[in-house]
Structures are given as structure tokens and as C-alpha cells.
Scaffold this motif. Structure first.
Motif, PDB file in Angstrom:
ATOM      1  N   ASP A 207       0.846  -1.191   0.000  1.00 35.66           N
ATOM      2  CA  ASP A 207       0.000   0.000   0.000  1.00 35.66           C
ATOM      3  C   ASP A 207       0.888   1.250   0.000  1.00 35.66           C
ATOM      4  O   ASP A 207       1.112   1.861   1.041  1.00 35.66           O
ATOM      5  N   PRO A 208       1.397   1.659  -1.164  1.00 37.98           N
ATOM      6  CA  PRO A 208       2.306   2.815  -1.228  1.00 37.98           C
ATOM      7  C   PRO A 208       1.695   4.099  -0.667  1.00 37.98           C
ATOM      8  O   PRO A 208       2.402   4.911  -0.076  1.00 37.98           O
ATOM      9  N   LYS A 209       0.394   4.285  -0.844  1.00 38.00           N
ATOM     10  CA  LYS A 209      -0.241   5.504  -0.341  1.00 38.00           C
ATOM     11  C   LYS A 209      -0.197   5.550   1.189  1.00 38.00           C
ATOM     12  O   LYS A 209       0.096   6.601   1.781  1.00 38.00           O
ATOM     13  N   LEU A 210      -0.458   4.434   1.834  1.00 39.58           N
ATOM     14  CA  LEU A 210      -0.390   4.378   3.294  1.00 39.58           C
ATOM     15  C   LEU A 210       1.048   4.546   3.758  1.00 39.58           C
ATOM     16  O   LEU A 210       1.311   5.241   4.748  1.00 39.58           O
ATOM     17  N   ARG A 211       1.982   3.947   3.066  1.00 38.71           N
ATOM     18  CA  ARG A 211       3.400   4.098   3.417  1.00 38.71           C
ATOM     19  C   ARG A 211       3.799   5.575   3.361  1.00 38.71           C
ATOM     20  O   ARG A 211       4.496   6.065   4.261  1.00 38.71           O
ATOM     21  N   LEU A 212       3.360   6.280   2.342  1.00 40.75           N
ATOM     22  CA  LEU A 212       3.669   7.708   2.228  1.00 40.75           C
ATOM     23  C   LEU A 212       3.043   8.482   3.385  1.00 40.75           C
ATOM     24  O   LEU A 212       3.672   9.391   3.942  1.00 40.75           O
ATOM     25  N   HIS A 213       1.838   8.117   3.760  1.00 37.41           N
ATOM     26  CA  HIS A 213       1.147   8.797   4.855  1.00 37.41           C
ATOM     27  C   HIS A 213       1.915   8.638   6.169  1.00 37.41           C
ATOM     28  O   HIS A 213       1.900   9.535   7.014  1.00 37.41           O
ATOM     29  N   LEU A 214       2.605   7.509   6.339  1.00 32.81           N
ATOM     30  CA  LEU A 214       3.340   7.219   7.577  1.00 32.81           C
ATOM     31  C   LEU A 214       4.833   7.526   7.461  1.00 32.81           C
ATOM     32  O   LEU A 214       5.602   7.187   8.359  1.00 32.81           O
ATOM     33  N   SER A 215       5.235   8.176   6.378  1.00 32.20           N
ATOM     34  CA  SER A 215       6.664   8.334   6.092  1.00 32.20           C
ATOM     35  C   SER A 215       7.405   9.172   7.130  1.00 32.20           C
ATOM     36  O   SER A 215       8.622   9.057   7.269  1.00 32.20           O
ATOM     37  N   THR A 216       6.689  10.041   7.852  1.00 33.99           N
ATOM     38  CA  THR A 216       7.358  10.858   8.884  1.00 33.99           C
ATOM     39  C   THR A 216       7.315  10.190  10.256  1.00 33.99           C
ATOM     40  O   THR A 216       7.773  10.782  11.231  1.00 33.99           O
ATOM     41  N   THR A 217       6.780   8.975  10.322  1.00 33.45           N
ATOM     42  CA  THR A 217       6.661   8.255  11.589  1.00 33.45           C
ATOM     43  C   THR A 217       7.584   7.043  11.566  1.00 33.45           C
ATOM     44  O   THR A 217       7.277   6.042  10.913  1.00 33.45           O
ATOM     45  N   PRO A 218       8.736   7.092  12.231  1.00 34.09           N
ATOM     46  CA  PRO A 218       9.646   5.939  12.248  1.00 34.09           C
ATOM     47  C   PRO A 218       8.939   4.703  12.820  1.00 34.09           C
ATOM     48  O   PRO A 218       8.041   4.827  13.659  1.00 34.09           O
ATOM     49  N   PRO A 219       9.334   3.508  12.381  1.00 32.02           N
ATOM     50  CA  PRO A 219       8.601   2.297  12.774  1.00 32.02           C
ATOM     51  C   PRO A 219       8.883   1.797  14.185  1.00 32.02           C
ATOM     52  O   PRO A 219       8.627   0.626  14.491  1.00 32.02           O
ATOM     53  N   VAL A 261       0.475  -6.215   8.579  1.00 38.14           N
ATOM     54  CA  VAL A 261      -0.926  -6.483   8.259  1.00 38.14           C
ATOM     55  C   VAL A 261      -1.848  -5.792   9.260  1.00 38.14           C
ATOM     56  O   VAL A 261      -2.928  -5.306   8.895  1.00 38.14           O
ATOM     57  N   ILE A 262      -1.431  -5.739  10.523  1.00 46.79           N
ATOM     58  CA  ILE A 262      -2.208  -4.986  11.510  1.00 46.79           C
ATOM     59  C   ILE A 262      -2.296  -3.512  11.095  1.00 46.79           C
ATOM     60  O   ILE A 262      -3.365  -2.891  11.158  1.00 46.79           O
ATOM     61  N   VAL A 263      -1.176  -2.958  10.673  1.00 45.34           N
ATOM     62  CA  VAL A 263      -1.168  -1.559  10.219  1.00 45.34           C
ATOM     63  C   VAL A 263      -2.094  -1.394   9.014  1.00 45.34           C
ATOM     64  O   VAL A 263      -2.894  -0.447   8.942  1.00 45.34           O
ATOM     65  N   LEU A 264      -2.000  -2.310   8.068  1.00 46.86           N
ATOM     66  CA  LEU A 264      -2.840  -2.235   6.872  1.00 46.86           C
ATOM     67  C   LEU A 264      -4.322  -2.314   7.230  1.00 46.86           C
ATOM     68  O   LEU A 264      -5.160  -1.661   6.595  1.00 46.86           O
ATOM     69  N   SER A 265      -4.648  -3.104   8.253  1.00 47.88           N
ATOM     70  CA  SER A 265      -6.044  -3.257   8.657  1.00 47.88           C
ATOM     71  C   SER A 265      -6.604  -1.989   9.285  1.00 47.88           C
ATOM     72  O   SER A 265      -7.820  -1.835   9.410  1.00 47.88           O
ATOM     73  N   ARG A 266      -5.722  -1.058   9.674  1.00 50.12           N
ATOM     74  CA  ARG A 266      -6.143   0.189  10.320  1.00 50.12           C
ATOM     75  C   ARG A 266      -6.066   1.372   9.353  1.00 50.12           C
ATOM     76  O   ARG A 266      -6.006   2.535   9.764  1.00 50.12           O
ATOM     77  N   ARG A 267      -6.062   1.082   8.089  1.00 48.33           N
ATOM     78  CA  ARG A 267      -5.837   2.093   7.060  1.00 48.33           C
ATOM     79  C   ARG A 267      -6.765   3.299   7.205  1.00 48.33           C
ATOM     80  O   ARG A 267      -6.324   4.459   7.235  1.00 48.33           O
ATOM     81  N   ASP A 268      -8.070   3.059   7.298  1.00 53.13           N
ATOM     82  CA  ASP A 268      -9.034   4.154   7.370  1.00 53.13           C
ATOM     83  C   ASP A 268      -8.797   5.004   8.620  1.00 53.13           C
ATOM     84  O   ASP A 268      -8.832   6.244   8.562  1.00 53.13           O
ATOM     85  N   GLU A 269      -8.551   4.357   9.733  1.00 54.02           N
ATOM     86  CA  GLU A 269      -8.295   5.066  10.988  1.00 54.02           C
ATOM     87  C   GLU A 269      -7.060   5.937  10.881  1.00 54.02           C
ATOM     88  O   GLU A 269      -7.051   7.088  11.354  1.00 54.02           O
ATOM     89  N   LEU A 270      -6.005   5.423  10.254  1.00 50.39           N
ATOM     90  CA  LEU A 270      -4.746   6.159  10.158  1.00 50.39           C
ATOM     91  C   LEU A 270      -4.866   7.368   9.228  1.00 50.39           C
ATOM     92  O   LEU A 270      -4.245   8.407   9.476  1.00 50.39           O
ATOM     93  N   PHE A 271      -5.659   7.247   8.171  1.00 53.14           N
ATOM     94  CA  PHE A 271      -5.815   8.369   7.258  1.00 53.14           C
ATOM     95  C   PHE A 271      -6.623   9.516   7.870  1.00 53.14           C
ATOM     96  O   PHE A 271      -6.638  10.619   7.317  1.00 53.14           O
ATOM     97  N   GLU A 272      -7.283   9.268   8.968  1.00 53.43           N
ATOM     98  CA  GLU A 272      -7.999  10.337   9.666  1.00 53.43           C
ATOM     99  C   GLU A 272      -7.052  11.242  10.439  1.00 53.43           C
ATOM    100  O   GLU A 272      -7.434  12.334  10.868  1.00 53.43           O
TER     101      GLU A 272
END
Length: 413
Positions: A207-219, A261-272
């Protein structure tokens, strides 16, 4: 995902107890058919085919069903020697071994154990469990004194103690420590952090779009969960035991895929949450969602792992993983690895960490001496680095490579 699907897809392994009875979420007894099938595989275990069947059963829906099955299956999945139980019962000499340097921290953590499970036990019963937990951890550390205890290790061991009991747990925990979570028990945190570097690459692939959204948040938000095999985060005993079925049966890298996969499952929540609020994103991601739909997450994890194996991840992240890391060594069956192999790999990793530290110190000296009169500073740097190479006896690839680089420079300066 049923067993036949898993075996058909060819997922390679690096591979429920009185506390976890065999009931479904509605309280109905589970069919004994799967238990019977697992026991047949355990009784007929003679070759790799049966081992693959056990791995498939541990990964498929409901995992290994209950702790009666786990008591036999987990040691096999971990590659424990078949005679380890009898040898362990007869061996109490660990108490006479020298004290491990981390035992004080062990006692502090053990005092905070068994918070969520088992339930409905009296204080004397819990005190007994804590003494047993301390014994298991300290036995493993004294018998393998190079291992470095980390906070959260007790969360993992308490699950093994509840499933396997005081007699079987130490051997399984030693096997786990040296062959599956060895990276977490080294004298540096950097090998553990290396696991997290795979997470952005997995997200980028899926999910490149989600990865970009989290790019400023180290893992770093994934550290606690992955470090403790999720035992520090999951509060229901039945859930963590079932999750261990899956994680023990699969290569160590699958744990990182599971978090992805847990992160991917929270996609909608994270984009908020705006991407320029990394602190908030970190806070959200560092807490696992409740409840966890384990079966759906496990199924999706195996899909992502099969479709996007580590070797295919972008940015050469897999290429950068050291060959002695459990991320790579558990891609092979643990049945082919022994405790002595784990100790040797541990030593090789420690040597690698020392070489990396040497390199960092050398680069630090370079920057220190590069400013005054260019050539003089470089000459000083070359001299210091050459001295370190001789002093540390660096005969590996790093030392050889540096010597080749420095040789012509010595002639110039």
C-alpha cells in the motif's frame, strides 16, 4: 485458510491446557477432528512431510486447538531434542552455576507478571507461578550466560510456562532464545531495530499511499510488540497461545509481516490523522487494536508473505539483513539447527556488532580530524584507523577491505 490451502501454497517453515480449553468463541466445544489429525501427525512424525503438515495445522484456523496438543507440538516446531524432557528433569545443577548479570532485572519483571492470566487464582498460587517463572528464566540465562535479558522476555516465557509446565519449559525457552529470538538477546539493540526496517518496505509494496502517509513516523511503534512476540500486548491467554502456534511455526520474519498487516487493517483510521502529526500516529500504532481478529490477520499475513516474500522487498532491505540474523536463519527448519548452532551464530553476531562499532568509531575520528589542514587530518585518520585494525585483530571482510583502501592512501600521504 485450511490446511490443504497452506500446504498447496508451499509456505516454508523456518519453520490448547486447562487454561485454554478447546471451545469456540460461542462456548461450544470444538470438533475433535482437528485434534485427532494433529495427534496422528505427531505420532507419525518421521520426515519433512509430516513436519510441514504440523506447520500447516498450526497456521490454519484455530491453530493447535488446545494446550494438550501444544505440549507435544511446540517442542517439535522449535526443534527441541526428543530426549530433552528426561534430561531436564534430572538436571537441577543450574542452581549451582554462576549468577547471571541480569538476574536483578529478571526479579523486578517477574514481580509484574501474570497480570491478565491465569484468572481466578489465589495469591499463593500466583506466587508459586512467579517463582517458577523466575526459575525458568534464570536457568536459561545461567546455562547460556552470553544471552542478554531484555524487558519483555518474561512475557514470552510466562506463556511457555503455562503451556508446557515447569519441566518442559526451560528447554523450549532455550531453543527459542538461541534459534528464534537471538537477535533480541544480543548486547546491542541494533539487531532488534533491524527487524523494524522491513516494515516500511512491506507497506510500500502492499500500500504505497499508506506508506507515504506514515513516512514521517519511524517504525519504532512496532518494537514492543515484535520484541515480545506480542505477549506484552495481547491480554487474553487463548489469543496469545493461538498466536504463538502461528509464530513458532513460521520464520521469524513473519512476525514483522504480521505487524504490517495490523497496520494495513487500520488504514481508514490512520488516514484520519494528518501525516504531519507523527507523535499521534506513533501513539495509535504502538497500541494494538482490540479485539484482534487473529484468524483474519493470520490469513492475510500468509497472503502478503507469499505474494511479497522478503527477497522481493524494495530498497535492498533484505540484502542488508546480516546473514546470521534470525530473520534469515529461521528460513530453514529449526529441526536442522541445534543449540550449539545458535551459540555459534550468537558469537558471530557479536563479532559483527564489534566490527560495526569499530567502523563507527573510525568514521567519528575521520570527521574529527578532517578539518585541520586536510592532508594532515587525513594522515592522522589513516594512522589511527590502522592502529585500531591491528589492535582489534580485524581479519574479516571489513578489515581486509579497509586495508586495501588505506594502502594506496598511505603512499600518497
Amino acid at each position: 485458510m485450511d490446511v490443504d490451502q497452506i500446504e498447496e501454497h508451499g509456505h516454508q517453515p523456518a519453520r490448547s491446557s486447562d487454561l485454554c480449553p478447546s471451545f469456540d468463541p460461542q462456548g461450544n466445544p470444538l470438533s475433535s477432528a482437528k485434534s485427532d489429525k494433529i495427534f496422528r501427525v505427531l505420532d507419525e512424525r518421521h520426515d519433512e512431510c509430516n513436519l510441514n503438515s504440523l506447520v500447516a495445522l498450526a497456521t490454519s484456523e484455530d491453530g493447535l486447538i488446545g494446550d494438550e496438543v501444544r505440549r507435544r507440538a511446540w517442542p517439535i516446531l522449535l526443534g527441541c531434542p526428543s530426549d530433552s524432557h528426561d534430561a531436564l528433569v534430572a538436571n537441577t545443577r543450574w542452581r549451582e552455576l554462576p549468577r547471571h548479570k541480569d538476574e536483578d532485572q529478571v526479579e523486578l519483571d517477574v514481580n509484574r507478571s501474570f497480570v491478565y492470566y491465569p484468572k481466578d487464582e489465589t495469591d499463593p498460587q500466583l506466587d508459586k507461578r512467579k517463582r517458577q517463572l523466575s526459575d525458568v528464566i534464570i536457568q536459561v540465562l545461567r546455562e547460556h550466560p552470553k544471552l542478554c535479558y531484555f524487558q519483555g522476555f518474561h512475557d514470552i516465557v510466562q506463556v511457555f510456562l503455562l503451556v508446557l509446565g515447569i519441566e518442559r519449559a526451560p528447554t523450549a525457552v532455550a531453543q527459542l532464545s538461541l534459534l528464534r529470538i537471538r537477535d533480541f538477546m544480543l548486547p546491542s539493540l541494533s539487531p532488534s531495530l533491524a527487524h523494524l526496517k522491513l516494515l516500511p518496505a512491506i507497506l510500500q509494496t502492499v500500500d504505497p499511499k499508506l506508506r507515504l502517509h506514515l513516512s514521517t513516523t519511524p517504525p519504532f511503534f512496532a518494537l514492543s510488540a515484535t520484541l515480545t512476540l506480542y505477549a506484552h500486548e495481547v491480554q487474553e491467554y487463548g489469543d496469545i497461545a493461538r498466536l504463538f502456534d502461528f509464530l513458532i511455526a513460521q520464520p521469524a520474519v513473519v512476525s514483522v509481516y504480521f505487524f504490517a498487516v495490523i497496520v494495513l487493517s487500520r488504514r481508514d483510521e490512520l488516514f484520519e490523522i494528518p501525516p504531519d502529526e507523527p507523535e499521534m500516529l506513533h501513539h495509535i500504532l504502538s497500541k494494538l487494536p482490540k479485539p484482534l481478529d487473529l484468524e483474519a490477520l493470520i490469513y492475510r499475513t500468509m497472503q502478503v508473505f507469499s505474494q511479497h516474500p522478503p527477497e522481493s522487498l524494495p530498497g535492498f532491505v533484505w540484502w542488508r539483513v546480516p546473514p546470521h540474523s534470525v530473520l534469515k536463519t529461521t528460513r530453514l527448519p529449526l529441526q536442522d539447527q541445534k543449540i550449539l548452532d545458535g551459540e555459534e551464530l550468537f558469537s558471530q553476531q557479536v563479532s559483527q556488532l564489534r566490527r560495526e562499532e569499530l567502523w563507527k568509531r573510525a568514521m567519528s575520528q575521520f570527521w574529527k580530524y578532517r578539518k585541520p589542514a586536510g592532508s594532515i587530518g587525513l594522515a592522522v585518520f589513516i594512522g589511527v584507523l590502522s592502529f585500531w585494525l591491528r589492535k582489534n585483530g580485524t581479519d574479516g571482510i571489513l578489515g581486509l577491505g579497509l586495508r586495501r583502501i588505506l594502502a594506496p592512501l598511505k603512499g600518497v600521504w
